[in-house]
Scaffold this motif. Structure first.
Motif, PDB file in Angstrom:
ATOM      1  N   THR A  92       4.458   5.756   9.369  1.00 36.26           N
ATOM      2  CA  THR A  92       4.544   5.050   8.092  1.00 36.26           C
ATOM      3  C   THR A  92       5.527   3.888   8.182  1.00 36.26           C
ATOM      4  O   THR A  92       6.302   3.786   9.141  1.00 36.26           O
ATOM      5  N   ASN A 130       5.046   4.527   2.220  1.00 34.09           N
ATOM      6  CA  ASN A 130       4.427   5.723   2.772  1.00 34.09           C
ATOM      7  C   ASN A 130       3.075   5.455   3.425  1.00 34.09           C
ATOM      8  O   ASN A 130       2.401   6.396   3.859  1.00 34.09           O
ATOM      9  N   MET A 131       2.685   4.184   3.497  1.00 35.63           N
ATOM     10  CA  MET A 131       1.432   3.836   4.171  1.00 35.63           C
ATOM     11  C   MET A 131       1.607   3.814   5.679  1.00 35.63           C
ATOM     12  O   MET A 131       2.676   3.470   6.193  1.00 35.63           O
ATOM     13  N   LYS A 132       0.547   4.154   6.404  1.00 37.02           N
ATOM     14  CA  LYS A 132       0.561   4.027   7.851  1.00 37.02           C
ATOM     15  C   LYS A 132       0.522   2.540   8.192  1.00 37.02           C
ATOM     16  O   LYS A 132      -0.238   1.776   7.596  1.00 37.02           O
TER      17      LYS A 132
END
Length: 269
Positions: A92, A130-132
């Protein structure tokens, strides 16, 4: 018996994947020939592709349709040929920031602490944080900045967030984890509230300096430790205008910040 194994058992199962055999070619449930590494699961009909990454580890990607799977295969092959380790793109943005800060050995302890505080305030618990990183696009970052603008955040504060996000993602590019930096040029066109700065008059500067000297002498306030400075909200404001004064004034301000944060605003008038 004619046809041997394939005649009595036209469908071979391997774990959860199915190999439908047509002659010597493996096919899916629609009769389409599957390439090396491609499989189709029996229970839900989903497709999967297995390959070996740059570190020698076995990886698997999934897709609902064969066309979607082959698009993913093209990207994987392209990354492998260009030496990009796309498997690390699953980390993340928050995790990448931690790694980025570990590489900043030339940052002072107080500055490092402030960076983490800034990150935690708006990014850590956001969708973007929290995104990849392999999934982050320019539109996600621009949307994040736009939301900060709508919340009334100052332009300089948004710039500060950008100056943390952008180099972290640039590190991922330089490390061959992602192909390009989605934060590049994202700050352009993003506004934010701009407050007019009014300089203090000479008389006001003298009053402020005398006030600080008086309280410092009277209460003998100790010099703050770097890790404690962030606890006092007015410290950041003092640092901004103190650059217009001498180094001596900056030292006095730092020593006196505890008292300044506790007195009434009217005392400074």
């Amino acid at each position: 018996m004619g046809g041997g194994l394939y005649a009595c058992c036209p469908t071979l199962h391997y774990r959860k994947a199915v190999y439908a055999v047509s002659g010597k070619k493996r096919t899916d449930n629609k009769g389409r020939i599957l390439r090396n590494g491609e499989m189709q699961r029996t229970e839900d009909g989903r497709y999967l592709y297995r390959y070996t990454d740059l570190t020698g580890k076995k990886r698997t990607v999934y897709a609902v349709t064969l066309a979607e799977l082959r698009e993913k295969e093209k990207q994987i092959e392209r990354d492998l040929q260009d030496g990009i380790d796309s498997s690390k793109g699953n980390m993340t943005l928050n995790q990448l920031f931690q790694i980025y800060m570990e590489t900043k050995s030339d940052v002072r302890k107080s500055t490092r602490h402030n960076y983490f505080v800034v990150w935690k305030n708006a990014i850590e618990n956001s969708d973007l944080g929290n995104m990849k990183i392999a999934q982050i696009k320019q539109i996600h970052i621009r949307k994040f900045y736009s939301e900060l603008v709508k919340s009334g955040m100052a332009a300089n504060t948004i710039k500060l967030y950008h100056n943390l996000i952008n180099p972290a993602l640039e590190l991922a590019v330089d490390s061959d984890i992602i192909r390009k930096n989605p934060a590049k040029d994202c700050k352009k066109g993003i506004g934010g509230t701009k407050k007019e700065r009014i300089a203090m008059t000479i008389n006001e500067q003298e009053k402020l300096l005398n006030f600080i000297k008086f309280f410092h002498k009277r209460y003998k306030i100790p010099l703050l430790q770097n890790e404690d400075i962030h606890k006092y909200p007015l410290y950041q404001h003092f640092i901004k205008f103190s650059h217009n004064f001498s180094t001596h004034l900056l030292t006095v301000l730092t020593k006196s910040v505890i008292v300044i944060s506790q007195v009434e605003q009217s005392v400074l008038k």
